[in-house]
Each structure stands twice: as C-alpha cells, then as structure tokens.
Design an enzyme around this catalytic site. Structure first.
Site, PDB file in Angstrom:
ATOM      1  N   ASP A 143     -23.768  -9.162  13.660  1.00  0.00           N
ATOM      2  CA  ASP A 143     -23.254 -10.679  13.165  1.00  0.00           C
ATOM      3  C   ASP A 143     -22.129 -11.002  14.188  1.00  0.00           C
ATOM      4  OD1 ASP A 143     -25.330 -10.717  11.205  1.00  0.00           O
ATOM      5  OD2 ASP A 143     -24.389  -9.546   9.870  1.00  0.00           O
ATOM      6  N   ASP A 157     -30.196 -15.115  10.875  1.00  0.00           N
ATOM      7  CA  ASP A 157     -29.587 -15.391   9.508  1.00  0.00           C
ATOM      8  C   ASP A 157     -29.653 -16.848   9.084  1.00  0.00           C
ATOM      9  OD1 ASP A 157     -29.529 -12.483   9.140  1.00  0.00           O
ATOM     10  OD2 ASP A 157     -27.067 -12.649   9.646  1.00  0.00           O
TER      11      ASP A 157
END
Length: 176
Positions: A143, A157
């Site tokens: 991330d 995401d």
C-alpha cells in the site's frame, strides 16, 4: 406476401429470445479490458512504490493532502484479519474465478465496468499475496497512497471500492 412477413417477424422473435441469454462479446471485452488495465496499473505502481519509497518517509504529492507512504498490509482492507492472510488469498482467488465465470452473463455495460474493476483489483492484490514476502499465500500487500486521514491504500483497493460502488448503483438504479 403477408405470410412471409409474419414468418419473418416470428423468426426474429425466436432469435431475440434465444439471443437474450447469449454471451455479449462487447461486455466480456469491456470486463477483460478494464480488469487488465487495472491489474497492470496496480502492479506497475507497486513496483515503482517499492523501488522509490522508503517506509516511514512519506513523499508529498499534493501537499499534505495526498502523499505516498510505503506500507505492507497482511490483512484485508483497513488491515482487518491480518492473521488470516492465507484464508484471504483463497477467498480472493474464489471471488476472481466467480467474476470471470459470471462475465459471460453480464446484462449491462455498467456491470462489465464494475466487475472489471473488482477483478483487476483483486488480481493485483492477489499477486502480492502469492509472490511477496513472507511467502506464497502469506504475502503482504503493498500500500502506498495516503489521502487525508484515510488508511493507506493502493490502486487495486481503489478499483475494488469503485467497482463495488458501480455494481451497487446498477442494482439500485437498474442501470442497463
């Protein structure tokens, strides 16, 4: 002449009913193109993030509002179920297979877009789960996008959330 015209109309009606459940190539292509684009964009940006960013040292993109901050996520969204990485990997694999199978039955281009976004995002995060440390089926997802006070996320995401919103809108508004 009228018998011929009536027969043609009847044949057209039969053809239309038979075609209703048939595969819509343009929708399948849309799903595949969207999924592929999201997948490649996600994997590519993760490679760049790992190569260019240092954990703990955020890099501003738009002042303090949007930054790149490299993190690794063992769980699902918001780091939920961090101890169940292998189970998450299997669940996401099942979802990806189900979407690919359902792709033949899409009834709207909006469904193709929504499912394509979800499939591409699931595939991008699945690559991390399978190929990144600490090992197969236990890999941590990269991330790197930080917006305000939201948890750090990635392109996959964002695509999954956008695709889910699109699919909810299809159901709520019966968009064809």
């Amino acid at each position: 002449m009228t018998d011929h015209a009536a027969m043609t109309t009847e044949q057209l009606g039969t053809f239309a009913r038979a075609s209703a459940g048939a595969v819509r190539p343009s929708r399948v292509r849309t799903l595949a193109r969207v999924a592929t684009a999201v997948f490649l964009l996600d994997v590519g940006t993760k490679v760049l993030a790992v190569g260019l960013l240092t954990p703990g040292h955020p890099m501003p993109l738009l002042g303090d509002a949007v930054t790149c901050a490299l993190t690794r996520n063992a769980g699902a969204a918001l780091s939920v179920a961090a101890g169940y990485t292998a189970a998450l990997t299997l669940i996401v694999s099942g979802i990806a297979i189900a979407i690919a199978w359902m792709g033949r039955r899409l009834t709207s281009p909006w469904q193709a877009l929504g499912f394509g976004l979800v499939l591409g995002g699931a595939g991008g995060n699945l690559v991390d789960r399978v190929f990144r440390a600490p090992g197969p089926l236990r890999g941590h997802v990269v991330d790197f996008l930080s917006v305000g006070r939201l948890p750090v996320f990635n392109i996959a995401d964002a695509a999954v959330m956008t695709g889910a919103a699109c699919l909810i809108a299809v159901v709520l508004f019966r968009t064809e």
